[in-house]
Design a protein around this motif. Structure first.
Motif, PDB file in Angstrom:
ATOM      1  N   GLU A  71     -18.466   6.384  11.410  1.00  7.42           N
ATOM      2  CA  GLU A  71     -17.695   5.097  10.817  1.00  7.42           C
ATOM      3  C   GLU A  71     -18.403   4.311   9.834  1.00  7.42           C
ATOM      4  O   GLU A  71     -17.885   3.489   9.458  1.00  7.42           O
ATOM      5  N   LEU A  72     -19.712   4.620   9.507  1.00  9.03           N
ATOM      6  CA  LEU A  72     -20.556   4.071   8.493  1.00  9.03           C
ATOM      7  C   LEU A  72     -20.458   4.760   6.980  1.00  9.03           C
ATOM      8  O   LEU A  72     -20.402   5.960   6.983  1.00  9.03           O
ATOM      9  N   MET A 120     -22.509  -2.413  13.816  1.00  7.23           N
ATOM     10  CA  MET A 120     -21.951  -0.970  13.813  1.00  7.23           C
ATOM     11  C   MET A 120     -20.708  -1.143  14.929  1.00  7.23           C
ATOM     12  O   MET A 120     -19.661  -0.179  14.483  1.00  7.23           O
ATOM     13  N   VAL A 121     -20.815  -1.933  15.806  1.00  4.67           N
ATOM     14  CA  VAL A 121     -19.737  -2.375  16.837  1.00  4.67           C
ATOM     15  C   VAL A 121     -18.278  -2.549  15.652  1.00  4.67           C
ATOM     16  O   VAL A 121     -17.329  -2.038  15.949  1.00  4.67           O
ATOM     17  N   PHE A 122     -18.564  -3.342  15.040  1.00  3.58           N
ATOM     18  CA  PHE A 122     -17.545  -3.942  14.372  1.00  3.58           C
ATOM     19  C   PHE A 122     -16.993  -2.897  13.171  1.00  3.58           C
ATOM     20  O   PHE A 122     -15.807  -2.476  13.196  1.00  3.58           O
ATOM     21  N   GLN A 127     -15.180  -0.347  15.570  1.00  4.51           N
ATOM     22  CA  GLN A 127     -13.625  -0.729  15.886  1.00  4.51           C
ATOM     23  C   GLN A 127     -12.724  -0.955  14.866  1.00  4.51           C
ATOM     24  O   GLN A 127     -11.457  -0.432  15.043  1.00  4.51           O
ATOM     25  N   GLN A 128     -13.127  -0.919  13.688  1.00  4.09           N
ATOM     26  CA  GLN A 128     -12.350  -0.858  12.541  1.00  4.09           C
ATOM     27  C   GLN A 128     -12.103   0.567  12.086  1.00  4.09           C
ATOM     28  O   GLN A 128     -10.807   0.865  11.800  1.00  4.09           O
ATOM     29  N   ALA A 129     -13.047   1.476  12.220  1.00  2.00           N
ATOM     30  CA  ALA A 129     -12.618   2.647  12.047  1.00  2.00           C
ATOM     31  C   ALA A 129     -11.731   3.653  13.171  1.00  2.00           C
ATOM     32  O   ALA A 129     -11.104   4.396  12.822  1.00  2.00           O
ATOM     33  N   THR A 167      -9.225   1.291  19.887  1.00  2.00           N
ATOM     34  CA  THR A 167      -9.628  -0.196  20.083  1.00  2.00           C
ATOM     35  C   THR A 167      -8.350  -1.073  20.506  1.00  2.00           C
ATOM     36  O   THR A 167      -8.700  -1.642  21.757  1.00  2.00           O
ATOM     37  N   TRP A 168      -7.312  -0.842  20.106  1.00  2.00           N
ATOM     38  CA  TRP A 168      -6.325  -1.725  20.469  1.00  2.00           C
ATOM     39  C   TRP A 168      -5.643  -1.180  21.846  1.00  2.00           C
ATOM     40  O   TRP A 168      -5.311  -2.081  22.922  1.00  2.00           O
TER      41      TRP A 168
END
Lengths: 131, 804
Positions: A3-4, B7-9, B12-14, B19-20
């Motif tokens: 995700e990064l 990272m957390v953000f 959750q975005q990815a 997440t939802w």
């Protein structure tokens, strides 16, 4: 870390050590890795060789004195393998580092200053300084 | 990215879907807690309004109060309002029975005496009357008219009507209007009377302490003080056993709500973290310390909670709005003062607190687990399941097809996940079954109007003729009319059946040699025809109701509830088979109790020991009387007032006319306002539970994406995949269902039979509820796997495996 993006992946070890990343160094690293124009891409947008280079970049980010590499070209084709090896060589020369690498590939081994041969777990050849 | 916490953000975005799903899960739990607690809060306010409406707004009553005591009480800081009330025994106004009292003007609103017209009586010859009373006289009275009031004891006086106040349902039903005299008049009259000081304390005052303080300062003995027990019970200050039992019951259920909230959230977190062990291992490889991994997991939890709490809280607030809107819509007079947009702070606080605390606690254990995984194992994935060879048996594969066996194995292999998943299902079921007790409680503890509850009754001590009965039945506006006989008899039985509370009220009950006692009061004997007996089955606590059997077996029907001064009590602890001896004109007759009812839909203003019901035939045998005493009338919805005028015109002077309509509608309203909440509780719990199960299944299937991809890669077909997931989810839910039903039924039994014993709830095994639960669980299990599986099957296998 899927995700990064490339740059963030390389920065991550520094952040985990609570260090302020040296921007110039990171940019130089990306340059050497040939990833400058892809630094905002996510891993799944990169080829296998590029992904491997990001992993190497991540290992180099903290400016280690010794790099341990276990089959760094294990799942790469010959072109990408060559790129990765060139990169490691460049890094060793440029940042005065020691690279300890494990490989099954004789031609890659030939890049090393000293080659130790292990056959079925037994050290068979100690190898002297060749250069 | 500034720190590794970002990272957390990024994660959750990815992964917005995962997440939802997690946010939604937590929000549901928060919503459950918030909604139930908010509803409880509003429920308490509603019942308080209702109780004040029925009993008056006072906490303490000091009898025979002196002027000094009055001044001392009024000067106390914790007293909100206090006033004197002078009660007389029933008297007559212009020849009609009436209830007489005087009340200080400042306390009149507290006792629901609200002036409708004219002015409050102040002069020594002034009174006010209920509005409906004017029309009860022929010719009708009006403000300014002079009336003759006759007090018990024979004294009488002329008074002028200075105003009118609002109608009371109970006085209409008793056909005895309320008359409020001026204080000056009440003091001047020399009839039997009792002066009381009614005290309303400020909010949050501890009534028991205040009572003690008043008693010790003014040296008032216990006999002179009464408490408004019902109001105290509603505000949580009663020490009566019944109220305490109810508090404990509510306490138990709310604890389960809290536990359910905690377990649901914990479960969600467990799923979402456990399936990402690999990712956390990778982080450890790059150089993250254990503490850092824990930090990341906890931060993730916090971010989720911060979004889930407002969402869940909002649901709670909306449900509360909807309920209060419903109540206001149904009865704008009573609940008019209640704000529409009630925001229950206790409810919101409980929900948020549960959310935050649980997430903190719930993310601890998975965080530790994630942190303790060895990096190498995590990355190779070899640590996900460690099974010893011994445990692996081919038992399941011999029983089921391989995919089903795999699914069940997946469910059973991880003890903690199995426990959490089934606990969250089980708790929902326990809650559903537990709150269902309140429905039964409501039906048994609250008075309800029955299909046969009369709108009007005509009573005469001299008996009513069948002619009148026929005339009334023939009226166009009359839906039904039925005649009833009743009388008062001396009834005696084993003295041990009398409850202590009755013995306390009626002192000096003597026990005879044969174990019986000499009755101090008469019992109310009512005759029921076959129709009325069959209607009464709704109130049956024990035994059987059958006219033929009662006649043959010399049986009688006993009734638990008995009204004394409009307060219901239980004088006798009846059992089926008890012998009752009734004095009849032909000598004592022995009867056997063949059925016990909770109550009767009629009330009597006399002080009776208990109520007994017989068939018409036996009634005549027992009393020698066969004339009708009462004609009960049900009116059609249209033109009721005209019909009433016609009926009034038929009545003789010895008959009294009782109008129960207002009282019935008050009873209906009280029932409705409670029913809204009780059903609300059950519906909210059912809905949230179903959503929670769906959501948990979706989260757990989504978390397994990679595993399912691998299964497809090694050759599992779509149908096999479905069966495998269904088997796994089915295993969780089946176990949860079994545990939930077992414990839930046990809880229901405990609550209904042990804790709320005073309500005489008839408890049967809840087959219907269990069937609904089983069906619903099955349906939900099937439906909720469809969507996530379809999504997984749509993606290509390599994509799914490649995804972390």
């Amino acid at each position: 870390m899927p995700e990064l993006n490339v740059e963030e992946n390389i920065l991550l070890p520094l952040l985990l050590d609570y260090k302020q990343p040296d921007r110039a160094y990171i940019d130089q690293l990306l340059n050497v890795l040939g990833l400058s124009d892809r630094k905002h891409h996510l891993p799944n947008q990169l080829s296998g060789g590029q992904q491997q280079r990001v992993a190497i970049g991540r290992a180099l980010a903290a400016r280690p004195v010794i790099i341990l590499a276990d089959e760094p070209t294990g799942n790469l084709d010959s072109k990408n393998s060559r790129e990765v090896i060139n990169l490691l060589k460049l890094s060793v020369e440029q940042f005065h580092q020691t690279l300890v690498m494990i490989t099954h590939n004789q031609s890659l081994a030939s890049y090393a200053d000293r080659v130790l041969c292990v056959e079925d777990g037994v050290l068979t050849e100690l190898g002297g300084k060749q250069r | 990215m500034k720190t590794y916490m970002d990272m957390v953000f990024k994660y959750q975005q990815a992964n917005p879907r995962k997440t939802w799903l997690t946010i939604f899960s937590v929000a549901l739990s928060v919503a459950l807690v918030t909604t139930i607690f908010s509803m409880m809060d509003v429920f308490q306010r509603t019942v308080k309004i209702q109780t004040i409406n029925e009993t008056g707004n006072y906490h303490l009553m000091v009898k025979y109060v002196t002027a000094e005591e009055k001044a001392a009480i009024l000067s106390r800081v914790d007293v909100q309002n206090a006033g004197e009330w002078i009660a007389f025994e029933a008297g007559q106004i212009n020849g009609m029975d009436c209830q007489l009292a005087a009340l200080e003007e400042n306390f009149a609103p507290n006792m629901q005496v609200e002036l409708a017209e004219g002015r409050y009586p102040t002069q020594a010859d002034e009174i006010i009357l209920e509005q409906w009373a004017l029309k009860a006289f022929q010719p009708p009275l009006k403000i300014g008219d002079a009336v003759t009031v006759r007090f018990s004891g024979g004294q009488q006086g002329r008074f002028v009507i200075s105003g009118l106040f609002n109608d009371f349902g109970s006085t209409k039903a008793e056909a005895a209007p309320g008359v409020v005299l001026s204080m000056a008049a009440a003091r001047a009259v020399n009839a039997r009377k009792m002066s009381m000081m009614l005290i309303e304390f400020k909010e949050f005052v501890n009534v028991a302490e205040a009572r003690q303080a008043i008693q010790s300062v003014l040296h008032i003995p216990d006999e002179r003080i009464n408490q408004n027990e019902r109001l105290l019970a509603v505000i949580g200050q009663s020490r009566l056993e019944q109220a305490l039992e109810l508090y404990v019951t509510a306490g138990v259920l709310f604890c389960i709500v809290l536990i359910a909230g905690v377990v649901m959230i914990y479960n969600t977190f467990n799923i979402s973290v456990m399936e990402r062990v690999r990712q956390f291992g990778l982080l450890r490889c790059i150089g993250a310390s254990k503490a850092q991994v824990r930090g990341i997991v906890r931060r993730e939890g916090l971010r989720i909670t911060l979004r889930a709490i407002p969402l869940g809280g909002m649901v709670g607030v909306l449900v509360t709005f909807a309920l209060s809107a419903l109540l206001k819509f149904y009865n704008s007079d009573l609940f008019g003062e209640m704000p529409l947009f009630v925001i229950s702070l206790p409810g919101l606080a409980a929900g948020s607190l549960v959310g935050i605390l649980t997430v903190l606690v719930a993310s601890f254990a998975p965080a530790n687990k994630a942190a303790s995984v060895s990096p190498v194992n995590a990355v190779t994935g070899s640590s996900e399941l460690r099974l010893s060879l011994k445990k692996k048996s081919s038992f399941l594969t011999r029983l089921f097809r391989v995919e089903v066996a795999l699914g069940i194995n997946n469910a059973v292999a991880r003890k903690k996940t199995l426990l959490l998943m089934s606990a969250s299902v089980a708790l929902s079921i326990i809650l559903f079954l537990g709150f269902n007790v309140f429905i039964q409680f409501m039906y048994s503890a609250m008075r309800t109007t029955k299909p046969y509850t009369p709108d009007l009754s005509i009573l005469s001590k001299q008996g009513l003729t069948n002619d009148l009965y026929r005339q009334i039945s023939a009226l166009g506006g009359v839906e039904h009319a039925y005649g009833r006989m009743f009388g008062y008899v001396n009834a005696s039985f084993d003295a041990g059946l009398l409850n202590q509370s009755y013995l306390d009220m009626v002192s000096g009950v003597q026990v005879l040699e044969n174990g019986r006692f000499a009755p101090k009061e008469k019992s109310w004997l009512i005759s029921y025809d076959a129709n009325q007996l069959s209607w009464a089955r709704q109130d049956l606590v024990d035994g059987t109701l059958d006219e033929a059997a009662l006649n043959q077996g010399n049986g009688i029907v006993a009734v638990f509830s008995n009204l004394r001064h409009s307060v219901s009590s239980e004088p006798v602890n009846w059992h089926v088979g008890d012998q009752v001896v009734i004095d009849s004109p032909t000598g004592p007759q022995e009867k056997t109790v063949m059925a016990i009812l909770r109550g009767v839909p009629f009330s009597d203003s006399n002080l009776n020991m208990t109520t007994l019901i017989t068939t018409e035939k036996q009634f005549t045998e027992l009393t020698g009387d066969s004339t009708l005493d009462v004609i009960d009338i049900q009116l059609k919805d249209r033109d009721q007032e005209q019909t009433i005028t016609k009926i009034r015109a038929m009545l003789g002077s010895d008959m009294s006319f009782h109008d129960f309509r207002q009282k019935n509608s008050e009873v209906d309203q009280a029932f409705f306002s409670i029913a809204v909440f009780v059903y609300g509780f059950v519906i909210v719990i059912a809905l949230i539970s179903v959503l929670n199960v769906i959501n948990t299944i979706q989260t757990s299937v989504a978390a397994k994406t990679r595993y399912l991809g691998v299964m497809r890669a090694v050759g599992m077909t779509g149908a096999q995949l479905n069966r495998m997931v269904l088997a796994e989810v089915g295993a969780y839910n089946l176990l949860g269902c079994l545990i939930g039903i077992a414990l839930g039924v046990l809880l229901q039994y405990q609550l209904a039979v042990q804790m709320l014993a005073f309500a005489h709830i008839r408890w049967d095994f809840p087959w219907f509820q269990v069937a609904v639960i089983a069906g619903l669980t099955l349906l939900v299990t099937g439906l909720s796997t469809i969507q996530p599986l379809r999504m997984i099957k749509k993606r290509s296998i390599t994509d799914v495996i490649g995804a972390l």
